[in-house]
Design a protein around this motif. Structure first.
Motif, PDB file in Angstrom:
ATOM      1  N   ILE A 165       0.687  -1.266  -0.153  1.00 28.60           N
ATOM      2  CA  ILE A 165       0.029  -0.069   0.106  1.00 28.60           C
ATOM      3  C   ILE A 165       0.791   1.262   0.091  1.00 28.60           C
ATOM      4  CG2 ILE A 165      -1.708   1.369   1.440  1.00 28.60           C
ATOM      5  CD1 ILE A 165      -3.092  -1.319   2.047  1.00 28.60           C
ATOM      6  N   LEU A 166       1.903   1.224   0.803  1.00 28.65           N
ATOM      7  CA  LEU A 166       2.697   2.331   0.904  1.00 28.65           C
ATOM      8  C   LEU A 166       3.568   2.590  -0.500  1.00 28.65           C
ATOM      9  CD1 LEU A 166       4.453   2.180   4.453  1.00 28.65           C
ATOM     10  CD2 LEU A 166       2.949   3.956   3.693  1.00 28.65           C
ATOM     11  N   ALA A 167       3.899   1.420  -1.150  1.00 30.17           N
ATOM     12  CA  ALA A 167       4.756   1.629  -2.450  1.00 30.17           C
ATOM     13  C   ALA A 167       3.655   2.080  -3.469  1.00 30.17           C
ATOM     14  CB  ALA A 167       5.080   0.330  -2.965  1.00 30.17           C
ATOM     15  N   LEU A 168       2.440   1.854  -3.378  1.00 28.88           N
ATOM     16  CA  LEU A 168       1.403   2.240  -4.434  1.00 28.88           C
ATOM     17  C   LEU A 168       1.217   3.719  -4.180  1.00 28.88           C
ATOM     18  CD1 LEU A 168      -1.408  -0.740  -4.376  1.00 28.88           C
ATOM     19  CD2 LEU A 168       0.338   0.256  -6.349  1.00 28.88           C
ATOM     20  N   ILE A 169       1.159   4.268  -2.822  1.00 27.08           N
ATOM     21  CA  ILE A 169       0.866   5.506  -2.407  1.00 27.08           C
ATOM     22  C   ILE A 169       2.269   6.292  -2.863  1.00 27.08           C
ATOM     23  CG2 ILE A 169       1.067   7.275  -0.546  1.00 27.08           C
ATOM     24  CD1 ILE A 169      -1.084   5.168   1.013  1.00 27.08           C
ATOM     25  N   VAL A 170       3.356   5.845  -2.732  1.00 28.41           N
ATOM     26  CA  VAL A 170       4.592   6.653  -3.245  1.00 28.41           C
ATOM     27  C   VAL A 170       4.580   6.570  -4.682  1.00 28.41           C
ATOM     28  CG1 VAL A 170       7.171   6.516  -3.290  1.00 28.41           C
ATOM     29  CG2 VAL A 170       5.956   5.955  -1.094  1.00 28.41           C
ATOM     30  N   LEU A 171       4.231   5.504  -5.413  1.00 27.83           N
ATOM     31  CA  LEU A 171       3.998   5.666  -6.985  1.00 27.83           C
ATOM     32  C   LEU A 171       3.314   6.626  -7.371  1.00 27.83           C
ATOM     33  CD1 LEU A 171       4.768   1.591  -7.679  1.00 27.83           C
ATOM     34  CD2 LEU A 171       6.511   3.762  -8.312  1.00 27.83           C
ATOM     35  N   GLY A 172       2.058   6.318  -6.816  1.00 32.39           N
ATOM     36  CA  GLY A 172       0.882   7.637  -7.072  1.00 32.39           C
ATOM     37  C   GLY A 172       1.485   8.769  -6.985  1.00 32.39           C
ATOM     38  N   ALA A 173       1.909   9.038  -5.746  1.00 36.46           N
ATOM     39  CA  ALA A 173       2.532  10.802  -5.451  1.00 36.46           C
ATOM     40  C   ALA A 173       3.328  11.033  -6.541  1.00 36.46           C
ATOM     41  CB  ALA A 173       2.766  10.731  -4.126  1.00 36.46           C
ATOM     42  N   GLY A 174       4.259   9.974  -6.769  1.00 35.94           N
ATOM     43  CA  GLY A 174       5.492  10.331  -7.788  1.00 35.94           C
ATOM     44  C   GLY A 174       4.881  10.545  -9.166  1.00 35.94           C
ATOM     45  N   TRP A 175       3.679   9.868  -9.425  1.00 34.78           N
ATOM     46  CA  TRP A 175       3.235   9.967 -11.095  1.00 34.78           C
ATOM     47  C   TRP A 175       2.537  11.231 -10.604  1.00 34.78           C
ATOM     48  CZ3 TRP A 175      -2.229  10.435 -11.768  1.00 34.78           C
ATOM     49  CH2 TRP A 175      -2.419  10.695 -13.222  1.00 34.78           C
ATOM     50  N   PHE A 176       1.793  11.717  -9.912  1.00 35.96           N
ATOM     51  CA  PHE A 176       0.981  12.972  -9.713  1.00 35.96           C
ATOM     52  C   PHE A 176       2.032  13.975  -9.904  1.00 35.96           C
ATOM     53  CE2 PHE A 176      -0.734  16.405  -7.516  1.00 35.96           C
ATOM     54  CZ  PHE A 176      -2.076  16.514  -7.797  1.00 35.96           C
ATOM     55  N   ILE A 177       2.949  14.048  -9.126  1.00 34.17           N
ATOM     56  CA  ILE A 177       4.028  15.108  -9.317  1.00 34.17           C
ATOM     57  C   ILE A 177       4.607  15.260 -10.496  1.00 34.17           C
ATOM     58  CG2 ILE A 177       6.144  15.820  -8.236  1.00 34.17           C
ATOM     59  CD1 ILE A 177       5.388  14.469  -5.496  1.00 34.17           C
ATOM     60  N   ARG A 178       5.150  14.287 -11.031  1.00 32.83           N
ATOM     61  CA  ARG A 178       5.557  14.339 -12.545  1.00 32.83           C
ATOM     62  C   ARG A 178       4.645  14.654 -13.534  1.00 32.83           C
ATOM     63  NH1 ARG A 178       7.384   9.167 -11.432  1.00 32.83           N
ATOM     64  NH2 ARG A 178       5.759   8.308 -12.662  1.00 32.83           N
ATOM     65  N   THR A 179       3.320  14.384 -13.408  1.00 30.78           N
ATOM     66  CA  THR A 179       2.369  14.823 -14.409  1.00 30.78           C
ATOM     67  C   THR A 179       2.238  16.174 -14.026  1.00 30.78           C
ATOM     68  OG1 THR A 179       1.321  12.538 -14.392  1.00 30.78           O
ATOM     69  CG2 THR A 179      -0.022  14.415 -14.926  1.00 30.78           C
ATOM     70  N   SER A 180       1.886  16.682 -12.895  1.00 27.68           N
ATOM     71  CA  SER A 180       1.679  18.151 -12.522  1.00 27.68           C
ATOM     72  C   SER A 180       2.974  19.133 -13.079  1.00 27.68           C
ATOM     73  CB  SER A 180       1.386  18.071 -11.033  1.00 27.68           C
ATOM     74  OG  SER A 180       1.243  19.705 -10.687  1.00 27.68           O
ATOM     75  N   ASN A 181       4.242  18.498 -12.766  1.00 29.77           N
ATOM     76  CA  ASN A 181       5.264  19.160 -13.310  1.00 29.77           C
ATOM     77  C   ASN A 181       5.307  19.317 -14.858  1.00 29.77           C
ATOM     78  OD1 ASN A 181       6.029  20.127 -10.531  1.00 29.77           O
ATOM     79  ND2 ASN A 181       7.515  18.433 -10.545  1.00 29.77           N
ATOM     80  N   SER A 182       5.109  18.308 -15.500  1.00 31.06           N
ATOM     81  CA  SER A 182       5.002  18.320 -16.984  1.00 31.06           C
ATOM     82  C   SER A 182       3.936  19.315 -17.404  1.00 31.06           C
ATOM     83  CB  SER A 182       4.665  16.862 -17.613  1.00 31.06           C
ATOM     84  OG  SER A 182       3.235  16.610 -17.462  1.00 31.06           O
ATOM     85  N   PHE A 183       2.654  19.520 -16.738  1.00 32.58           N
ATOM     86  CA  PHE A 183       1.787  20.526 -17.341  1.00 32.58           C
ATOM     87  C   PHE A 183       2.600  21.983 -17.125  1.00 32.58           C
ATOM     88  CE2 PHE A 183      -1.795  17.524 -16.013  1.00 32.58           C
ATOM     89  CZ  PHE A 183      -2.091  16.840 -16.958  1.00 32.58           C
ATOM     90  N   ILE A 184       3.235  22.048 -16.091  1.00 30.60           N
ATOM     91  CA  ILE A 184       3.773  23.502 -15.708  1.00 30.60           C
ATOM     92  C   ILE A 184       4.733  23.727 -16.830  1.00 30.60           C
ATOM     93  CG2 ILE A 184       5.421  24.648 -14.227  1.00 30.60           C
ATOM     94  CD1 ILE A 184       3.855  22.978 -11.848  1.00 30.60           C
TER      95      ILE A 184
END
Length: 188
Positions: A12-31
């Protein structure tokens, strides 16, 4: 039992970390995509400013030969004022269309004065204007490419979820004036 619970917790922690990483990467790519749109828009404005600054010299040169064409000179002055006060792509596009219309009327006036077309300063200004028009076309194309990439990026699933969470909206393309879609009439 404890071992299974620990494995589930780690998963569960790994999924949360991966999801957060994906969210941050995606958000930064929008910027990054949005900043690319902004940079390209700044270049469009830079080239429009170059033309904006060049046209008064052209008008003054033409005035020396065609002083009685006041309506055309007034239209250019009004269009320049509207362009100077434009805010954002939509207003700028409308102002540019008005400016281009007034400029094309000035060039029609020029056709009636053969001695003007032989003037060196007029020819130099026309050469500069031609180069500026090419730069504007390139800058508009690059801006539209950046807008297209941004708009596609915010609409593609699953990144569209992040885009909607951030409130990102599609950007507007810089479109040609409706008159530009018609073929020009050439009269001899």
């Amino acid at each position: 039992m404890k071992r299974t619970g620990l494995v589930i917790l780690i998963a569960i922690l790994a999924l949360i970390v991966l999801g957060a990483g994906w969210f941050i990467r995606t958000s930064n790519s929008f910027i990054a995509a949005e900043e690319n749109v902004n940079r390209n828009w700044a270049e469009v404005q830079n080239q429009l400013q170059r033309r904006y600054d060049l046209v008064p010299n052209l008008v003054e040169t033409v005035k020396g030969y065609a002083a009685h064409e006041e309506e055309v000179f007034t239209a250019i002055a009004n269009a320049r004022a509207r362009l100077a006060g434009a805010q954002g792509p939509a207003e700028t596009q409308a102002a540019v269309n008005q400016f281009e219309s007034a400029l094309s009327r000035l060039l029609v006036v020029v056709e009636n004065y053969p001695q003007l077309k032989a003037d060196k300063s007029f020819n130099d200004l026309m050469y500069e204007l031609s180069g500026t028009e090419n730069r504007i076309a390139v800058a508009r194309g690059r801006y539209n490419e950046a807008v297209q990439a941004y708009n596609v990026k915010i609409r593609m699933f699953p990144a569209s979820i992040v885009a909607s969470m951030r409130g990102l909206q599609p950007k507007q393309m810089f479109e040609a004036a409706p008159a530009a879609l018609e073929a020009p009439r050439v009269q001899f």
